[in-house]
Design a protein around this motif. Structure first.
Motif, short mmCIF file in Angstrom:
data_model
loop_
_atom_site.label_atom_id
_atom_site.label_comp_id
_atom_site.label_asym_id
_atom_site.label_seq_id
_atom_site.Cartn_x
_atom_site.Cartn_y
_atom_site.Cartn_z
N LYS A 65 0.86 -1.27 0.10
CA LYS A 65 0.02 -0.20 -0.05
C LYS A 65 0.98 1.36 0.00
O LYS A 65 1.82 1.50 0.90
N PRO A 66 0.68 2.23 -0.82
CA PRO A 66 1.20 3.47 -0.78
C PRO A 66 0.21 4.59 0.14
O PRO A 66 0.73 5.68 0.64
N TYR A 67 -0.88 4.10 0.42
CA TYR A 67 -1.76 4.99 1.40
C TYR A 67 -2.24 4.00 2.60
O TYR A 67 -2.54 2.89 2.39
N PRO A 68 -2.24 4.59 3.72
CA PRO A 68 -2.65 4.09 5.31
C PRO A 68 -4.20 3.91 5.29
O PRO A 68 -4.49 4.55 6.14
N CYS A 69 -4.54 3.41 4.34
CA CYS A 69 -6.22 3.00 4.54
C CYS A 69 -6.76 1.85 3.66
O CYS A 69 -6.02 1.26 3.09
N CYS A 70 -7.86 1.69 3.99
CA CYS A 70 -8.57 0.29 3.27
C CYS A 70 -8.34 0.35 1.81
O CYS A 70 -8.45 1.34 1.26
#
Length: 471
Positions: free
Chosen positions: A278-283
Motif C-alpha cells: 500500500k502507498p496509502y494507510p487506509c482500506c
C-alpha cells in the motif's frame, strides 16, 4: 468444485496442506517466491513500527505487561519479552493498526500481519535455533495458505459478513508457527484444526468503526500459537477443517470455497507472489479512488475550492466497505471512508499517516469537501470487478464542467508496483509516525537483508529491534 461436493471425500485440503508445509524446505522454494516473502517481511515489520503508538496498541501492551508470564518472544520495538501467544497478538495488532500493510487484491485480505508475527513468536518457543532459511519457509507456508483460502473463496466479505484477514489468519498463523517448530504433518493438521475452533473475524467492526478492526489478525496470530502449543502436547483438533460437512467452507463461507482452486498448482503456483503493497494507510478499497482524485487534481483548470459536487463510482462491495462512513469521526472510520480519503487527496495532493490522527479528522477544509462526495455503485464496474478490490471512477463538478478520472488498478499491485524509492519513503514515514528516528531506515534495510542467511533468527531480530531503539 465447491466444498459441499467433497463433504465425504478424502483427504481434506487441510491434510494435503499439512503434508505440503511440513515437508517444504527452503531449497525447494523458487527465488521469486523468496523475494516476495522478503518484501512481505520488510513491509509487515515497517508497518508495525508505524503502529507502535497507534490507538489501541499501547492499551493492549499495558494488558500484556499486567499479565506478565514467561519471557518467550519479543514484543517488537520495545525490548519486552512475554509469552509467545501474547507477543504474536500484540505484534499482529501493531502491524495492522495503521491499515498500511499488504493486501491481496483478488483474495481481499492482508497476509503478513498474522503470519509474520506468528512465525516470530514461534521462534521464541522453539527448542532449536531457527535459521533464516527456516524462518522464510515458515513465512512462505503461512502466506500461501492465507492467500489460497482467499483466492478460492467465491463469496464477497460483505455477503459473508467476515473480514478474511481476521478469519483466515487463524489457519495461516498455525501453519507458519508449526513450520518454525518443525511439527510433523499429523501435529500440523491438529494445530490447524485447533485454530479452527478459535476462528473468527467479523465485518461488523468495520461498520462500527471499532478499534478491534485492527486487532482481529492479531487474535488469529495468538490462536495459532495456542494451537501449536496444544498440538505439541498431543491434543487433537478438527481434521476435515476446510471441506468437511461442518468445515470452513459450509459454515463460514456459505459453501462458496472452491476446492479445485485450493488444490490447483500447489507447490507450483504461488499466490503469495500476488500480494500488493500500500502507498496509502487506509482500506485498499479506497486506493483507486485516491489515485483517480490525484489525477483529477492534476488536470488543467481543476480547483478543489470551486468543486460543488463529487461522485465516486465503485463496485457494490467497495461501496459497502468504504462508502458508508459518511462522517469520519474516528480514525478507523476515516480509514474506511472513501469520502474522507478523496477529500484528503484533493485538498493536500497526498494521503499519508498524518491524515489519520484525531487532530487531522477535524480539519474544516477536508470535512467540507468530504461532505460533497456521493458514493455510488457503477453497473459496469460491478460487472467487470464485482469480487475484486474495486476500481473507481471519480467525477467532480465545477460550474458547468465535469472533471472525470477512472483508475482500474491501484498503485502497489502487480501492474503498478511500488518502486524501491516508494518503499524507502514508506519506511521513513513509518519510523517517524511511530516516534523513531527516520535515519534508522538504513539499519532496518540492512537487518532485513541479513535475515535469509541468519544462523539464529532470534538473535538477529533482537539486534534489529535494538537498532531501531538505538541501544
Amino acid at each position: 468444485m465447491h466444498t459441499n461436493d467433497l463433504a465425504d471425500a478424502s483427504p481434506d485440503f487441510a491434510m494435503l496442506y499439512a503434508q505440503f508445509s511440513s515437508a517444504l524446505s527452503f531449497s525447494e522454494i523458487p527465488r521469486s517466491v523468496i523475494a516476495a516473502a522478503k518484501l512481505n517481511i520488510f513491509d509487515t515489520l515497517a508497518c508495525s513500527i508505524a503502529g507502535f503508538k497507534a490507538p489501541g496498541v499501547q492499551e493492549v501492551l499495558d494488558i500484556v505487561r499486567d499479565w506478565g508470564g514467561k519471557p518467550e518472544a519479543e514484543v517488537l520495538w520495545t525490548g519486552l519479552q512475554v509469552p509467545a501467544p501474547h507477543a504474536a497478538w500484540i505484534n499482529g495488532i501493531m502491524a495492522h493498526a495503521c491499515d498500511y500493510d499488504d493486501t491481496h487484491d483478488k483474495a481481499i485480505l492482508h497476509g503478513g500481519i498474522s503470519v509474520v508475527p506468528a512465525a516470530l513468536a514461534a521462534v521464541g518457543v522453539a527448542s532449536h535455533k531457527v535459521t533464516g532459511k527456516e524462518f522464510y519457509a515458515a513465512v512462505v507456508t503461512g502466506l500461501e495458505l492465507i492467500c489460497r483460502l482467499g483466492v478460492a473463496t467465491r463469496i464477497g466479505l460483505i455477503q459473508a459478513g467476515f473480514i478474511y484477514s481476521g478469519l483466515f489468519a487463524h489457519f495461516a498463523a498455525a501453519a507458519a508457527a508449526a513450520r518454525v517448530l518443525r511439527l510433523p504433518p499429523k501435529e500440523t493438521l491438529n494445530a490447524i484444526g485447533i485454530a479452527y475452533s478459535q476462528a473468527a473475524g467479523t465485518h461488523q467492526v468495520t461498520r462500527d468503526g471499532a478499534l478491534t478492526k485492527r486487532m482481529q489478525p492479531g487474535f488469529g496470530a495468538r490462536s495459532g500459537l495456542t494451537a501449536v502449543a496444544m498440538a505439541r502436547k498431543g491434543l487433537t483438533g478438527a481434521q476435515r477443517i476446510f471441506e468437511g460437512q461442518d468445515g470452513l467452507g459450509r459454515t463460514y463461507l456459505q459453501s462458496e470455497l472452491d476446492s479445485d482452486v485450493l488444490r490447483e498448482g500447489l507447490g507450483r503456483r504461488w499466490h503469495l507472489e500476488d500480494l500488493a503493497y500500500k502507498p496509502y494507510p487506509c482500506c485498499r478499497m479506497n486506493h483507486c479512488a485516491i489515485d483517480a482524485a490525484l489525477q483529477l487534481r492534476a488536470q488543467p483548470g481543476f480547483d478543489w475550492t470551486r468543486v460543488s459536487e463529487i461522485r465516486v463510482y465503485t463496485n457494490a462491495q467497495g461501496n459497502q466497505a468504504v462508502g458508508q462512513h459518511l462522517e469520519a469521526n474516528t480514525v478507523v472510520q476515516a480509514q474506511f471512508s472513501i469520502r474522507y480519503n478523496i477529500a484528503c487527496a484533493l485538498v493536500h495532493g497526498a494521503v499519508g499517516l498524518s491524515d489519520f490522527t484525531s487532530e487531522a479528522l477535524s480539519r474544516p477544509e477536508v470535512r467540507s469537501l468530504a461532505a460533497r462526495v456521493t458514493p455510488l455503485v457503477a453497473e459496469d464496474i460491478e460487472r467487470s470487478a464485482g469480487r475484486n478490490v474495486t476500481p473507481a471512477r471519480v467525477e467532480a463538478v465545477i460550474g458547468d464542467k465535469v472533471f472525470t478520472a477512472q483508475v482500474d488498478e491501484a498503485k502497489g499491485g502487480l501492474q503498478k508496483p511500488m518502486s524501491g524509492d516508494d518503499l524507502r519513503r514508506k519506511l521513513e514515514d513509518c519510523l517517524s509516525f511511530g516516534g523513531f528516528d527516520s535515519r534508522r531506515a538504513s539499519a532496518f534495510d540492512a537487518a532485513i537483508e541479513r535475515l535469509e542467511d541468519s544462523d539464529d533468527i532470534a538473535v538477529d531480530i533482537r539486534q534489529m529491534i535494538g537498532g531501531i531503539l538505538n541501544r
